[in-house]
Design an enzyme around this catalytic site. Structure first.
Site, PDB file in Angstrom:
ATOM      1  N   LYS A  36       9.226  68.600  47.861  1.00 23.77           N
ATOM      2  CA  LYS A  36       8.859  67.450  47.040  1.00 23.77           C
ATOM      3  C   LYS A  36       9.140  66.122  47.727  1.00 23.77           C
ATOM      4  O   LYS A  36       8.377  65.166  47.572  1.00 23.77           O
ATOM      5  CB  LYS A  36       9.565  67.502  45.687  1.00 23.77           C
ATOM      6  CG  LYS A  36      11.069  67.375  45.738  1.00 23.77           C
ATOM      7  CD  LYS A  36      11.670  67.508  44.341  1.00 23.77           C
ATOM      8  CE  LYS A  36      13.180  67.433  44.363  1.00 23.77           C
ATOM      9  NZ  LYS A  36      13.708  66.147  44.787  1.00 23.77           N
ATOM     10  N   THR A  37      10.243  66.051  48.512  1.00 25.51           N
ATOM     11  CA  THR A  37      10.548  64.796  49.203  1.00 25.51           C
ATOM     12  C   THR A  37       9.454  64.471  50.214  1.00 25.51           C
ATOM     13  O   THR A  37       9.066  63.308  50.390  1.00 25.51           O
ATOM     14  CB  THR A  37      11.908  64.887  49.911  1.00 25.51           C
ATOM     15  OG1 THR A  37      12.916  65.211  48.947  1.00 25.51           O
ATOM     16  CG2 THR A  37      12.264  63.567  50.580  1.00 25.51           C
ATOM     17  N   ASP A 229      11.846  60.564  40.982  1.00 28.67           N
ATOM     18  CA  ASP A 229      12.245  61.898  41.411  1.00 28.67           C
ATOM     19  C   ASP A 229      13.247  62.470  40.412  1.00 28.67           C
ATOM     20  O   ASP A 229      13.892  61.727  39.664  1.00 28.67           O
ATOM     21  CB  ASP A 229      12.872  61.803  42.808  1.00 28.67           C
ATOM     22  CG  ASP A 229      13.018  63.160  43.466  1.00 28.67           C
ATOM     23  OD1 ASP A 229      12.462  64.150  42.939  1.00 28.67           O
ATOM     24  OD2 ASP A 229      13.698  63.234  44.500  1.00 28.67           O
ATOM     25  N   GLU A 230      13.392  63.777  40.396  1.00 28.73           N
ATOM     26  CA  GLU A 230      14.367  64.464  39.521  1.00 28.73           C
ATOM     27  C   GLU A 230      14.208  64.016  38.065  1.00 28.73           C
ATOM     28  O   GLU A 230      15.182  63.761  37.359  1.00 28.73           O
ATOM     29  CB  GLU A 230      15.806  64.197  39.996  1.00 28.73           C
ATOM     30  CG  GLU A 230      16.064  64.535  41.457  1.00 28.73           C
ATOM     31  CD  GLU A 230      16.129  66.031  41.715  1.00 28.73           C
ATOM     32  OE1 GLU A 230      15.847  66.813  40.795  1.00 28.73           O
ATOM     33  OE2 GLU A 230      16.452  66.433  42.845  1.00 28.73           O
ATOM     34  N   GLN A 260      15.611  73.091  36.760  1.00 28.14           N
ATOM     35  CA  GLN A 260      16.773  72.548  37.451  1.00 28.14           C
ATOM     36  C   GLN A 260      17.407  71.384  36.682  1.00 28.14           C
ATOM     37  O   GLN A 260      18.090  70.549  37.254  1.00 28.14           O
ATOM     38  CB  GLN A 260      16.381  72.089  38.867  1.00 28.14           C
ATOM     39  CG  GLN A 260      15.880  73.224  39.750  1.00 28.14           C
ATOM     40  CD  GLN A 260      15.596  72.775  41.166  1.00 28.14           C
ATOM     41  OE1 GLN A 260      16.498  72.428  41.931  1.00 28.14           O
ATOM     42  NE2 GLN A 260      14.332  72.766  41.539  1.00 28.14           N
ATOM     43  N   ARG A 623      19.950  77.295  46.435  1.00 26.96           N
ATOM     44  CA  ARG A 623      20.441  76.495  47.561  1.00 26.96           C
ATOM     45  C   ARG A 623      20.537  77.346  48.818  1.00 26.96           C
ATOM     46  O   ARG A 623      20.625  76.825  49.930  1.00 26.96           O
ATOM     47  CB  ARG A 623      21.834  75.924  47.279  1.00 26.96           C
ATOM     48  CG  ARG A 623      22.030  75.014  46.074  1.00 26.96           C
ATOM     49  CD  ARG A 623      21.037  73.906  45.992  1.00 26.96           C
ATOM     50  NE  ARG A 623      19.936  74.281  45.125  1.00 26.96           N
ATOM     51  CZ  ARG A 623      18.802  73.610  45.029  1.00 26.96           C
ATOM     52  NH1 ARG A 623      18.619  72.531  45.759  1.00 26.96           N
ATOM     53  NH2 ARG A 623      17.839  74.001  44.212  1.00 26.96           N
TER      54      ARG A 623
END
Length: 733
Positions: A36-37, A229-230, A260, A623
């Site tokens: 996504k980044t 974002d997020e 998340q 992760r």
């Protein structure tokens, strides 16, 4: 700058669709490890390549570290570095956190919103002190109203944009009425100190938009393209801020993953992302489902687990990565055995060429880290703990920072009281009390009271001399700060900037250096820490040559644990599952997979809380890139009590064939992992009937050592603890 073709090179079709979307609302559902980044940074550069002014783009994320990474990536794509100067008047795209954006808005427009530009941002320690002072002023017992609980409640109110006046009007019960009183006193003290807490930054901006639509209009015209974002972690205040800014042009792009969302305890509302399509019915939705991080085995386990949740958006995570190794699951004798097992596994990986810096240990609560730290230390394995703000909580650092805050804002009485007699200069608590009483009675600040100390009755000559010297010190340092600095060569023959110079002056002229030099420790660690702080000031001068002391103080105040976590430096990383969000490691160990730990005991009676705990486990699992170790202790000592544990129900929600189980308690596979309760099929939340107590709902299940204990909330007889083997319970649902 790269060409448009180069900007889009290597993107998948969904990534390309998201990166090239220009006008109108856009929802990007970005699965874990889906790049996504990369999409966000390419979209920023792509918009600029179309001729859209860089200054009209604002990208918001949740940590300074993530914002810094995004700035660096965008800078490389544009062919010019993007520096964060903490102002709104920069020429490049704004890439920052929510709180940092609000600081910029308040520094620029604060006077129009009734907030002086030199406000101080209070950290959690300062906020707690003010809460204690408010309790004392109102003569309310801190036993019945603990400062931590009160502050958390006030924070939640602010996240909902509820003012003290609103809280007082809506208060019903005794507790609510008293919290509203404390909230009002707390806020009045903040205002008197020209200080804001973290939640104020958001609330004051949103309220400012309502009261001053001209300020909002200016920001809407400036930031015509907004990216967040997020988004699944936004609270109500952040939601209102984002949608207010996007209201005019509706060019809002939000990126996130409901699976998340793990911060409900601090106000995050998963419904914000679930309802985005209702907020913007004509929005474009793009799903990023290819995972580039984890092995197929790890991803399969994570996918099976999170599929048990209901509050989510359906997506199919998949990867082209290899199958990878099975997940190693260890049932350990106790927490010491658990730590030894993890250490043995890490040593093996290290001997096979895996650097320590590529390994991490996750846990649900900080209490689980103690034994792990002790065993790592004894084993001689380097480690770091993700408590990045700890450096700024050391006494000597807080002392220097308090001086700097007083220079920037003399109305900051919390900082003023900290440094007034640090180092000792003959100004005792009684002297400060008398001056405070005089200041309150005269309707002036404590700083003004210090300047008028000669008029305060009952002060000794020694006290007056001490106060006079302190006032002279602060006045001189403030004058020095206001003077334009000429960069001069220091002993290392490098340029010395404004902030570095003033920090050195503070340490020297306040007497802090001389005081720290008296340490009997030959290494003088406190002095070394202060020198490291000055180094951070020197680096700030380099990174932000136009930056001010206010900018530096804001930067430090908004720092989170993840921001100060180093990129390894040869150390195993220990952190909570919450802190692990946004990171990745080739090797991950998740410890404490036990009922009451993960999921946490607080989630036992709430389906929504249980889903959040499952999301937290999902975040931890995803992760891991190559190797995942999971463990539970057969018995664990918590709060001084050693008790047998019950396996986490999350374990049996993942396919058995993905695990390689080692039971160090001589049990079998199902006892280790699958059948959590040998003697029954009881589950939390089930309705049951007891021959004497009647109908009730199971609130908790645990191992009693000699059987399975259930805690049942009965409709007519309240809560009872029963051993199921003897309780004769009938399951109703």
């Amino acid at each position: 700058m790269l060409s448009q073709e180069e900007l889009l090179e290597g993107l998948t079709d969904p990534q390309r669709e998201a990166a090239t979307h220009v006008d109108g609302p856009l929802l990007i559902i970005a699965g874990a490890g889906s790049g996504k980044t990369r999409v966000l940074t390419r979209r920023v550069a792509y918009l600029i390549s179309l001729g859209i002014p860089a200054t009209s783009i604002c990208a918001i994320t949740f940590t300074n570290k993530a914002a810094g990474e995004m700035r660096e990536r965008v800078g490389k794509l544009l062919g010019r570095p993007i520096k964060d100067i903490g102002r709104l008047d920069q020429w490049h795209p704004t890439v920052c956190t929510f709180h940092s954006l609000c600081v910029r808005i308040l520094r620029t427009h604060g006077t129009r919103l009734g907030i002086p530009a030199n406000f101080t941002i209070y950290d959690s320690g300062d906020q707690t002190k003010v809460v204690k002072d408010a309790l004392k002023a109102l003569d309310i017992s801190s036993t019945n109203f603990s400062p931590g609980m009160v502050h958390s409640t006030i924070s939640n109110l602010k996240n909902q944009l509820i003012t003290p006046e609103d809280a007082a009007r809506n208060a019903g019960a005794f507790f609510e009425k008293n919290v509203a009183r404390i909230y009002g006193k707390y806020q009045a003290m903040l205002n008197a100190n020209n200080a804001l807490d973290f939640d104020d930054l958001l609330m004051r901006v949103v309220h400012g938009f309502r009261e001053h639509p001209d300020v909002l209009a200016e920001l809407q015209d400036r930031y015509q393209y907004l990216m967040i974002d997020e988004y699944q972690d936004t609270n109500h205040a952040q939601y209102m801020l984002a949608h207010s800014m996007a209201l005019k042009h509706k060019n809002i792009c939000v990126v996130g993953d409901p699976d998340q969302s793990i911060y409900a305890w601090r106000g995050a509302n998963i419904q914000n992302i679930l309802d985005f399509e209702k907020d913007y019915p004509n929005c474009t939705v793009v799903k990023l489902e290819q995972n580039y991080r984890s092995s197929k085995t790890i991803l399969a386990a994570a996918g099976a687990l999170i599929a048990k949740n209901t509050r989510r958006k359906e997506k199919g995570l998949w990867t082209e990565n290899p199958d990878g190794e099975k997940i190693s699951f260890f049932v350990c004798q106790d927490e010491v055995d658990e730590a030894n097992v993890i250490i043995d596994q890490f040593r093996r990986f290290n001997s096979e060429g895996q650097p320590w810096s590529q390994m991490a240990i996750f846990y649900r609560m900080n209490a689980l880290s103690r034994v792990m730290e002790e065993r790592l230390f004894k084993a001689g394995i380097p480690y770091q703990i993700a408590r990045g703000t700890e450096f700024y909580n050391r006494k000597e650092i807080k002392d220097v920072m308090a001086y700097l805050r007083v220079l920037a804002n003399p109305a900051d009485e919390v900082s003023l009281e900290r440094v007034i007699n640090t180092p000792t200069r003959g100004i005792g608590d009684e002297t400060v009390r008398k001056i405070s009483v005089y200041a309150v009675g005269s309707g002036i600040s404590l700083w003004e009271g210090l300047q008028q100390a000669a008029f305060v009755p009952g002060l000794s000559t020694r006290a007056l001399n001490g106060v006079a010297k302190f006032v002279e010190l602060i006045t001189g340092l403030r004058q020095e700060l206001e003077q334009p600095h000429t960069r001069v060569a220091d002993i290392f023959d490098s340029a010395k900037g404004t902030l570095q110079s003033i920090m050195e002056s503070v340490v020297e002229k306040s007497g802090l250096r001389a005081s720290l030099e008296k340490s009997t420790d030959p290494d003088k660690p406190e002095l070394a820490n202060v020198k490291e702080l000055i180094n951070s000031g020197a680096q700030f001068d380099v990174d932000q040559p136009e930056g001010t002391l206010d900018d530096y103080l804001a930067q430090v105040s908004l720092m989170s644990d993840a921001d100060k976590l180093s990129d390894g430096e040869g150390s195993v990383t220990l952190m909570t599952l919450h802190a692990a969000k946004g990171l990745e490691f080739p090797v991950v160990a998740m410890i404490g997979l036990e009922e009451g730990v993960l999921p946490h005991s607080r989630a036992r009676t709430s389906p929504d809380d249980l889903e959040e705990e499952r999301r937290l486990a999902f975040v931890g699992i995803t992760r891991a890139q190559e190797k995942l170790i999971m463990s539970r202790a057969y018995a664990r000592t918590m709060m001084g009590r050693r008790e047998r544990t019950v396996p986490s129900p999350f374990i049996k929600e993942m396919p058995e064939e993905l695990f390689e189980v080692t039971d160090r308690t001589a049990g079998n596979f199902h006892a280790a992992l699958g059948s959590t309760y040998e003697h029954s099929d009881y589950q939390r939340g089930q309705m049951v009937r007891h021959p004497i107590f009647g109908i009730g709902r199971i609130a908790d299940i645990s191992d009693a050592g000699h059987g399975t204990r259930v805690t049942v909330d009965f409709v007519r007889h309240g809560q009872k603890k029963l051993i199921v083997e003897h309780a004769n319970l009938q399951v109703l649902a």
